[in-house]
Write a protein that holds these residues in place. Structure first.
Motif, PDB file in Angstrom:
ATOM      1  N   UNK A 158       0.799  -1.309   0.049  1.00 33.34           N
ATOM      2  CA  UNK A 158       0.127  -0.008  -0.262  1.00 33.34           C
ATOM      3  C   UNK A 158       1.323   1.502  -0.691  1.00 33.34           C
ATOM      4  N   UNK A 159       2.013   1.608   0.537  1.00 35.37           N
ATOM      5  CA  UNK A 159       2.833   2.348   0.390  1.00 35.37           C
ATOM      6  C   UNK A 159       3.496   2.909  -0.678  1.00 35.37           C
ATOM      7  N   UNK A 160       3.847   1.564  -1.498  1.00 32.96           N
ATOM      8  CA  UNK A 160       4.668   2.215  -2.885  1.00 32.96           C
ATOM      9  C   UNK A 160       3.488   2.011  -3.577  1.00 32.96           C
ATOM     10  N   UNK A 161       1.930   1.793  -3.492  1.00 32.97           N
ATOM     11  CA  UNK A 161       1.488   2.094  -4.084  1.00 32.97           C
ATOM     12  C   UNK A 161       0.514   3.283  -4.127  1.00 32.97           C
ATOM     13  N   UNK A 162       0.620   4.104  -2.661  1.00 31.60           N
ATOM     14  CA  UNK A 162       0.409   5.331  -2.649  1.00 31.60           C
ATOM     15  C   UNK A 162       0.705   6.531  -3.466  1.00 31.60           C
ATOM     16  N   UNK A 163       2.042   6.691  -3.793  1.00 32.47           N
ATOM     17  CA  UNK A 163       1.786   7.774  -5.369  1.00 32.47           C
ATOM     18  C   UNK A 163       1.403   8.042  -5.897  1.00 32.47           C
ATOM     19  N   UNK A 164       1.873   6.352  -6.688  1.00 35.43           N
ATOM     20  CA  UNK A 164       0.739   6.591  -7.916  1.00 35.43           C
ATOM     21  C   UNK A 164      -0.976   7.023  -7.525  1.00 35.43           C
ATOM     22  N   UNK A 165      -1.202   6.174  -7.323  1.00 30.87           N
ATOM     23  CA  UNK A 165      -2.897   6.242  -6.476  1.00 30.87           C
ATOM     24  C   UNK A 165      -3.178   7.675  -6.028  1.00 30.87           C
ATOM     25  N   UNK A 166      -2.410   8.797  -5.692  1.00 36.24           N
ATOM     26  CA  UNK A 166      -2.690   9.700  -5.277  1.00 36.24           C
ATOM     27  C   UNK A 166      -2.747  11.048  -6.452  1.00 36.24           C
TER      28      UNK A 166
END
Length: 310
Positions: A158-166
């Protein structure tokens, strides 16, 4: 309207309501030809191909979504879910192929007559969200350490995908956050373009009416502006030459033996030259009364009369 539905059916004179409906009275099925094999447990349905296949008879490709008249048969049960088999004929040859449902894997299985075109891949390779299997769910429920490790992996993913999702969320909020605002912006752009088109059409209409032309005008380009500027310079020089020729004609004496001084001398030449320049610039001269007032009280008659001693 329910009492009128029976009017579209023909009831023979020997019809007995005690025997049931018309289909039961006449010994027919409600599905007519689709139920011609109902005594064998087969019903004709409209089947849509669930995926791409290759026919074993003609070796042709049959795409997903192609529809056939298939014979539907119940062949078993998966717990409480029935398993159905579908048999259909290829529309390109005389080959028949059979497809069966697989409720356990939520899929269809080809039994005979065709082979599946393999376009499947591992969803983990595409970074897709994959639901947990029953074995993993059971282990998460029984093993506390495995559950803790699994949660740690989920937190890291989730931490790795957070910037892309943001970024995706921000983009959606700025573009399609509010349907009304998005529609308002789009209509504002269209309204501005429509206003510009109407203004250009009005300018073109006035230009065509002024030039008495009936042609279609193309949009203006930078090359057209440069050409128009060059033509304007050429026209201006032509007007200057015309004014010089007109001034030369005015200064020329009417009688062969007369001289320029006969018509007022240098003062008259300067006055005529000034008058022509003002006319070219579009400026009107003051009336005669104003000129006499500015000249220090000299009357126009005295100024216009030629001086014999000049």
């Amino acid at each position: 309207m329910g009492e009128r539905k029976g009017q579209n059916k023909y009831y023979p004179p020997d019809y007995d309501p005690k025997k049931g409906g018309l289909n039961k009275f006449q010994g027919t099925h409600a599905l007519r030809e689709r139920a011609r094999k109902i005594h064998l447990g087969i019903i004709i349905i409209r089947f849509e191909m669930p995926y791409n296949i290759w026919c074993d008879g003609c070796k042709n490709h049959i795409g997903m979504g192609v529809r056939y008249n298939a014979e539907k048969t119940k062949v078993g049960m998966y717990y409480t879910t029935p398993i159905y088999k579908f048999r259909m004929k290829c529309h390109l040859c005389d080959n028949h192929f059979e497809i069966q449902t697989d409720p356990g894997n939520l899929d269809y299985v080809i039994l005979s007559g065709a082979r599946r075109q393999e376009n499947r891949w591992d969803p983990l390779q595409n970074e897709q969200v994959v639901p947990e299997t029953k074995e993993v769910q059971k282990r998460l429920f029984d093993d506390a350490m495995y559950k803790l490790e699994h949660q740690a992996k989920d937190v890291k993913a989730a931490a790795d995908a957070k910037p892309v999702l943001q970024k995706l969320v921000e983009r959606n909020q700025t573009v399609w956050d509010d349907n009304y605002v998005a529609n308002y912006r789009m209509r504002a752009v269209f309204r501005e373009q429509k206003k510009e088109l109407k203004g250009q059409q009005e300018v073109d209409r006035q230009l065509l009416a002024k030039s008495s032309l009936d042609i279609a005008l193309l949009p203006e380009t930078p090359q057209d502006r440069e050409m128009a500027a060059l033509m304007k310079l050429q026209t201006r020089s032509a007007m200057e030459r015309e004014s010089e020729q007109r001034l030369d004609l005015l200064m020329r004496p009417a009688l062969p033996g007369a001289t320029i001084t006969t018509f007022g001398g240098l003062k008259r030449q300067k006055a005529l030259s000034t008058q022509l320049q003002l006319q070219d610039l579009g400026i009107k001269r003051k009336p005669a009364s104003a000129e006499t007032a500015t000249a220090g009280g000299v009357s126009s008659s005295e100024e216009s009369s030629p001086d014999p001693n000049d």
